[in-house]
Design a protein around this motif. Structure first.
Motif, PDB file in Angstrom:
ATOM      1  N   ALA A   1      -7.586   5.339   4.787  1.00 52.48           N
ATOM      2  CA  ALA A   1      -7.963   4.790   3.481  1.00 52.48           C
ATOM      3  C   ALA A   1      -8.938   3.636   3.638  1.00 52.48           C
ATOM      4  CB  ALA A   1      -6.709   4.339   2.731  1.00 52.48           C
ATOM      5  N   GLN A   2      -8.714   2.781   4.637  1.00 52.52           N
ATOM      6  CA  GLN A   2      -9.633   1.670   4.872  1.00 52.52           C
ATOM      7  C   GLN A   2     -10.992   2.181   5.331  1.00 52.52           C
ATOM      8  OE1 GLN A   2      -8.979  -1.471   4.086  1.00 52.52           O
ATOM      9  NE2 GLN A   2     -11.094  -1.980   4.627  1.00 52.52           N
TER      10      GLN A   2
ATOM     11  N   GLU B   1      -3.131   5.404   0.252  1.00 54.14           N
ATOM     12  CA  GLU B   1      -2.259   4.225   0.284  1.00 54.14           C
ATOM     13  C   GLU B   1      -0.897   4.539  -0.332  1.00 54.14           C
ATOM     14  OE1 GLU B   1      -2.542   1.361   1.587  1.00 54.14           O
ATOM     15  OE2 GLU B   1      -4.656   1.068   2.068  1.00 54.14           O
TER      16      GLU B   1
ATOM     17  N   ARG C   1      -3.105   4.561   6.264  1.00 53.72           N
ATOM     18  CA  ARG C   1      -3.723   3.291   5.868  1.00 53.72           C
ATOM     19  C   ARG C   1      -5.075   3.106   6.541  1.00 53.72           C
ATOM     20  NH1 ARG C   1       1.727   1.444   6.744  1.00 53.72           N
ATOM     21  NH2 ARG C   1       2.780   1.024   4.757  1.00 53.72           N
TER      22      ARG C   1
ATOM     23  N   ARG D   1     -12.865   3.306   2.263  1.00 51.17           N
ATOM     24  CA  ARG D   1     -13.365   2.166   1.487  1.00 51.17           C
ATOM     25  C   ARG D   1     -14.588   1.545   2.163  1.00 51.17           C
ATOM     26  NH1 ARG D   1      -7.622   1.116   0.540  1.00 51.17           N
ATOM     27  NH2 ARG D   1      -7.184   1.423  -1.684  1.00 51.17           N
TER      28      ARG D   1
ATOM     29  N   PRO E   1      -8.780   6.915  -1.436  1.00 48.61           N
ATOM     30  CA  PRO E   1      -8.141   5.716  -0.860  1.00 48.61           C
ATOM     31  C   PRO E   1      -6.826   5.347  -1.538  1.00 48.61           C
ATOM     32  CG  PRO E   1     -10.493   5.352  -1.128  1.00 48.61           C
ATOM     33  CD  PRO E   1     -10.178   6.628  -1.838  1.00 48.61           C
ATOM     34  N   SER E   2      -6.804   5.393  -2.865  1.00 48.93           N
ATOM     35  CA  SER E   2      -5.575   5.027  -3.579  1.00 48.93           C
ATOM     36  C   SER E   2      -4.448   6.005  -3.287  1.00 48.93           C
ATOM     37  CB  SER E   2      -5.850   4.970  -5.085  1.00 48.93           C
ATOM     38  OG  SER E   2      -6.859   4.015  -5.379  1.00 48.93           O
TER      39      SER E   2
ATOM     40  N   ALA F   1       1.006   6.591   2.078  1.00 49.80           N
ATOM     41  CA  ALA F   1       1.460   5.767   3.199  1.00 49.80           C
ATOM     42  C   ALA F   1       2.689   4.947   2.812  1.00 49.80           C
ATOM     43  CB  ALA F   1       0.331   4.849   3.665  1.00 49.80           C
ATOM     44  N   LEU F   2       2.708   4.420   1.582  1.00 55.38           N
ATOM     45  CA  LEU F   2       3.888   3.684   1.116  1.00 55.38           C
ATOM     46  C   LEU F   2       5.107   4.597   1.041  1.00 55.38           C
ATOM     47  CD1 LEU F   2       2.322   1.493  -1.725  1.00 55.38           C
ATOM     48  CD2 LEU F   2       3.160   0.712   0.494  1.00 55.38           C
TER      49      LEU F   2
END
Length: 282
Positions: free
Chosen positions: A232-233, A147, A229, A236, A143-144, A150-151
């Motif tokens: 990743a969600q 993210e 994103r 989680r 997930p990290s 994605a950034l």
């Protein structure tokens, strides 16, 4: 001799040093020249063992999943060493028992053969444990890293640039896999092919979807940041569901000592004073 050693005298070489002055191969065992004599024979045995393996491709895939840079033949050799260790250990125990006067030929044969087979199977089981532990760490990192990627993509980086930034910023098993993908890409392999190979050697569905999303974005030019994103969600949320499921299983397991241990003791403490009073009354 290898093919390179055979054709080397026929080629023009810039090295004028005599091969007689070169340092010999370093011995891996204390047997000296005997090791160098038997090394080709042992290598041929291991090659034959690899050919007898019913699924060498599956073994190579499992080694890649565990992050072990080793050939399937070397893994089979390790299994034989583990089997030999079990054989020696059981034989030592049997000899000690025989010296003490307790010896059964049938039991000794069963124990020796069973220990050797158990050592062979135990190495394969330990490989499975290594694969599961590594996959757990990769899912914890995913997930990290998604993210972060994605950034980077949202800031204008390409897919390759985002992977490079993730590899430079993160440390872990998943970042090592991304570094391997980048190394293959820089060596001339297309990014899509390197990603497909990574997807083929993993059994984690979120990572497969992640790779498929990157492949679609690279091939068709679709937006990638929102997809990363969302993935990743999803990971989680899946981790939360797994945690709740594990908590439910632990709660049920805690009922066993409560029902069969604490509750009977509580009943004894509650009933014993009354029984004692009745006995005193009689």
């Amino acid at each position: 001799m290898t093919l390179a050693d055979r054709i080397e005298p026929q080629l023009k070489s810039q090295n004028l040093e005599s091969r007689l002055l070169r340092a010999g191969d370093q011995n891996l065992t204390p047997f000296g020249p005997l090791e160098r004599i038997l090394r080709p024979i042992i290598r041929d045995w291991f090659s034959a063992l690899g050919r007898l393996n019913p699924s060498p491709g599956a073994t190579a895939r499992r080694l890649a999943q565990a992050g072990i840079n080793k050939a399937p033949i070397d893994f089979r050799a390790e299994q034989l060493l583990w089997a030999a260790g079990g054989f020696v250990l059981s034989l030592t125990v049997i000899l000690v028992g025989a010296a003490a006067g307790r010896f059964s030929p049938l039991l000794a044969a069963v124990v020796v053969i069973g220990s050797a087979a158990a050592g062979f199977v135990l190495r394969d089981y330990w490989l499975g444990v290594q694969v599961r532990r590594r996959e757990t760490r990769m899912m914890a990192e995913f997930p990290s890293l998604a993210e972060l990627m994605a950034l980077a993509v949202g800031a204008g980086e390409s897919a390759t640039g985002a992977l490079d930034r993730v590899c430079r910023s993160a440390k872990g098993e998943l970042s090592k896999e991304f570094s391997k993908i980048l190394a293959e890409t820089r060596a001339g392999k297309p990014l899509v092919m390197a990603l497909q190979e990574f997807s083929a050697r993993t059994d984690l569905a979120p990572l497969v979807r992640f790779v498929d999303g990157i492949i679609v974005a690279v091939e068709r030019g679709t937006p990638l940041a929102d997809v990363l994103r969302a993935q990743a969600q999803d990971v989680r949320d899946s981790a939360k569901r797994d945690l709740m499921e594990a908590a439910g299983k632990k709660e049920i397991a805690m009922m066993v000592p409560l029902v069969f241990g604490v509750l009977p003791l509580t009943v004894v403490f509650a009933v014993f004073p009354g029984l004692a009073a009745i006995n005193l009354g009689f």
